[in-house]
Structure formats: structure tokens, C-alpha cells
Write a protein that holds these residues in place. Structure first.
Motif, PDB file in Angstrom:
ATOM      1  N   THR A 125      44.520  29.956  33.998  1.00 50.10           N
ATOM      2  CA  THR A 125      43.883  30.818  34.703  1.00 50.10           C
ATOM      3  C   THR A 125      45.221  31.721  35.732  1.00 50.10           C
ATOM      4  N   ALA A 128      47.056  33.718  33.543  1.00 47.53           N
ATOM      5  CA  ALA A 128      46.413  34.977  33.126  1.00 47.53           C
ATOM      6  C   ALA A 128      46.579  35.995  33.578  1.00 47.53           C
ATOM      7  N   ALA A 129      46.477  35.300  35.709  1.00 51.50           N
ATOM      8  CA  ALA A 129      45.891  36.970  36.516  1.00 51.50           C
ATOM      9  C   ALA A 129      46.996  37.290  36.574  1.00 51.50           C
ATOM     10  N   MET A 132      47.214  39.581  32.949  1.00 56.73           N
ATOM     11  CA  MET A 132      46.537  40.653  33.211  1.00 56.73           C
ATOM     12  C   MET A 132      46.981  42.098  33.062  1.00 56.73           C
ATOM     13  N   ALA A 137      40.923  42.964  36.524  1.00 50.79           N
ATOM     14  CA  ALA A 137      40.705  41.151  35.814  1.00 50.79           C
ATOM     15  C   ALA A 137      41.808  40.076  36.675  1.00 50.79           C
ATOM     16  N   ARG A 138      43.320  40.394  37.303  1.00 50.13           N
ATOM     17  CA  ARG A 138      43.982  40.201  38.028  1.00 50.13           C
ATOM     18  C   ARG A 138      43.040  39.044  39.360  1.00 50.13           C
ATOM     19  N   PHE A 141      40.681  36.603  37.571  1.00 50.66           N
ATOM     20  CA  PHE A 141      41.163  35.162  37.242  1.00 50.66           C
ATOM     21  C   PHE A 141      42.168  34.959  38.268  1.00 50.66           C
ATOM     22  N   TRP A 142      42.574  35.477  39.755  1.00 48.34           N
ATOM     23  CA  TRP A 142      43.254  34.088  40.804  1.00 48.34           C
ATOM     24  C   TRP A 142      41.762  33.976  40.983  1.00 48.34           C
ATOM     25  N   ILE A 144      39.479  32.697  39.940  1.00 48.34           N
ATOM     26  CA  ILE A 144      39.109  31.743  39.076  1.00 48.34           C
ATOM     27  C   ILE A 144      40.024  30.013  39.034  1.00 48.34           C
ATOM     28  N   SER A 145      41.003  30.217  39.553  1.00 50.23           N
ATOM     29  CA  SER A 145      42.843  29.552  39.397  1.00 50.23           C
ATOM     30  C   SER A 145      42.230  29.258  40.803  1.00 50.23           C
TER      31      SER A 145
END
Ligand code: RET
Length: 250
Positions: A125, A128-129, A132, A137-138, A141-142, A144-145
Motif C-alpha cells: 500500500t 501504491a501511495a 498514484m 489518493a496518495r 494510501f499513505w 492505510i499503510s
């Protein structure tokens, strides 16, 4: 690094070169130390701990040569230079670090597996961040990570410490030092990401590369150095110390 210039390693190359050299030195030192070790449990620690800076050295060398560097054009017009090779490195080395400390703690395979799964989720994740294009969105995901990381560190602190409470004094104190080293160094990664070019770009790629290099060397070579020099690993083949009540039972 704001502008979409030609894609190439610039001033930060000095930190990538230094990172490569320090990882190689760490690896060679661990190999020299482990040469001739016969005890299967000791061997396991040496193999894991040698692999960690070995993988990192390969990743640093590839980044130094500009492989693993890519540009992500954001929707707000900014172009972010990203060294994605770090994520490949972290995807393999962070589980190995957890395996090392999990084996030292005497944690169950199930608990080590849970932590490794959470760790892989955190790195993927995080990647992914990093890739993006839409800024929001970055940061999503940051977040979430980072939540995954907080769970991981909490689990390490509670479950692994619990497993380690049955160990002899030498192993317990080594475990505590390594656990605290992980808590402090790992928690700094998302902060460096956030202040660096992937995030708000408060610092440039030069400084960010330096910071990640210092963290990587500490979390890998510093970690291995403490682990492999500890009596918990080195001392166990030679005289079992009657330092704890359990030892007397042998
Ligand atoms: C990222 C960005 C997104 C948020 C979080 C991150 C965490 C990374 C960590 C990396 C640890 C690396 C180590 C490497 C080698 O020794 C992916 C930077 C939470 C914790 C220990």
C-alpha cells in the motif's frame, strides 16, 4: 526535482553509493563473523541477517545506476521522481527482519506469519501511495499503510514481547534492544515519505535519499550487528550460562 527533467540520478547518487558500500560492508562483516558456525539455530540467524544487507546492497546499486527510478506525473502538474527499487528491497528485507526478531523471541509461526502478512500489506500500500497520480489518493494510501504499520508495531510490542518473556536474561535484553530499534526506526519511514518528494516535498530528493539511507543502514546493519554480537546468539553454543533459573534445569 520539481520539473520533468531528464530522468537520471543526480546529487543524491552520493548517498546511494554510500548506502551500497555500507550495506556491502555490513554483509561482509556478518559473513566473516558467521564463517564456520555449525550450530543450526545460529546458522539460521546468520543466513537471514546476511541476506538483509545483501538484498539492500543490490537495491542501492541498482538505484545508483538509475535503474528503479521512475517519474510519476501528478494531476496537479508536479512530477515526482520515485525510486521504486526501495519498495522491492523493503518487501523482502522487512519480513526477514521480522523473522529474525520473531525467532529470537521464540514467537509462534502463526504470529510471525501474521506480522509478515501485515508487513507486506504495509509495503504494497506504501508503493501504491507512491505511484498514484491523484494527490488525495496518495495520502489515502499513505494513511492505510501507516495504520497497518501502527498495528504491526503494536503487535510486535505486545505479542512478541510476551513470547520473549520466557527467555533467558541475555536473549530478553537483546530482544528488548532490537524491538525498540524497530519501533523507533520503522516509525520514521512514513514521516520521511511525507516530508520528502513523495509527500509535501518539504525536503528535496537529496535530503530524502540521505534520510532513507541512514534509516536503512541503521535498521539493517545496526540491527544485525546487535543481534549477531549478542550473547543470545554467540554465547549459546559455548557454556550455557546459569544466569536464569531455567538454565539450571539443563
Ligand atoms: C512507507 C510509505 C507509506 C507509509 C509507510 C511506509 C513505511 C515503510 C517502512 C519501511 C521500513 C523499511 C525498513 C527497511 C530496511 O531495513 C512505505 C514509507 C508506513 C516502515 C525497515
Amino acid at each position: 526535482m520539481q520539473a520533468a527533467g531528464e530522468l537520471g540520478v543526480e546529487g543524491e547518487g552520493v548517498w546511494l553509493a554510500l548506502g551500497t558500500v555500507l550495506m556491502l560492508l555490513g554483509m561482509v562483516y556478518f559473513i566473516a563473523q558467521g564463517w564456520g558456525v555449525q550450530d543450526p539455530r545460529q546458522k539460521e540467524f546468520y543466513i537471514i541477517t546476511i541476506l538483509i544487507p545483501g538484498i539492500a546492497a543490490a537495491s542501492y546499486l541498482s538505484m545508483f545506476f538509475g535503474f528503479g527510478l521512475t517519474e510519476v506525473p501528478l494531476t496537479n502538474g508536479r512530477v515526482v521522481d520515485v525510486y521504486w527499487a526501495r519498495y522491492a528491497d523493503w518487501l523482502f528485507t522487512t519480513p526477514l527482519l521480522l523473522l529474525d526478531i520473531g525467532l529470537l523471541a521464540g514467537a509462534s509461526n502463526r504470529d510471525i506469519g501474521a506480522l509478515v502478512g501485515l508487513d507486506a500489506f504495509m509495503i504494497v500500500t506504501g508503493l501504491a501511495a507512491t505511484l498514484m497520480k491523484v494527490p488525495i489518493a496518495r495520502y489515502a494510501f499513505w494513511t492505510i499503510s501507516t495504520i497497518a504499520m501502527l498495528f504491526l508495531l503494536y503487535f510486535l510490542f505486545v505479542v512478541f514481547s510476551e513470547a520473549a518473556s520466557d527467555l533467558d536474561e541475555d536473549s530478553k535484553s537483546t530482544f528488548n534492544v532490537l524491538r525498540n530499534l524497530i519501533l523507533v526506526t520503522w516509525a520514521l519511514y512514513p514521516i520521511v515519505w511525507l516530508v520528502g518528494t513523495e509527500g509535501v516535498a518539504a525536503v528535496g530528493l537529496f535530503t530524502e535519499t540521505l534520510l532513507f539511507m541512514v534509516l536503512d543502514v541503521t535498521a539493517k546493519v545496526g540491527f544485525g550487528f546487535i543481534l549477531l554480537r549478542s550473547r543470545a546468539i554467540v554465547g549459546e553454543e559455548s557454556a550455557p550460562t546459569p544466569s536464569s533459573e531455567e538454565a539450571a534445569a539443563d
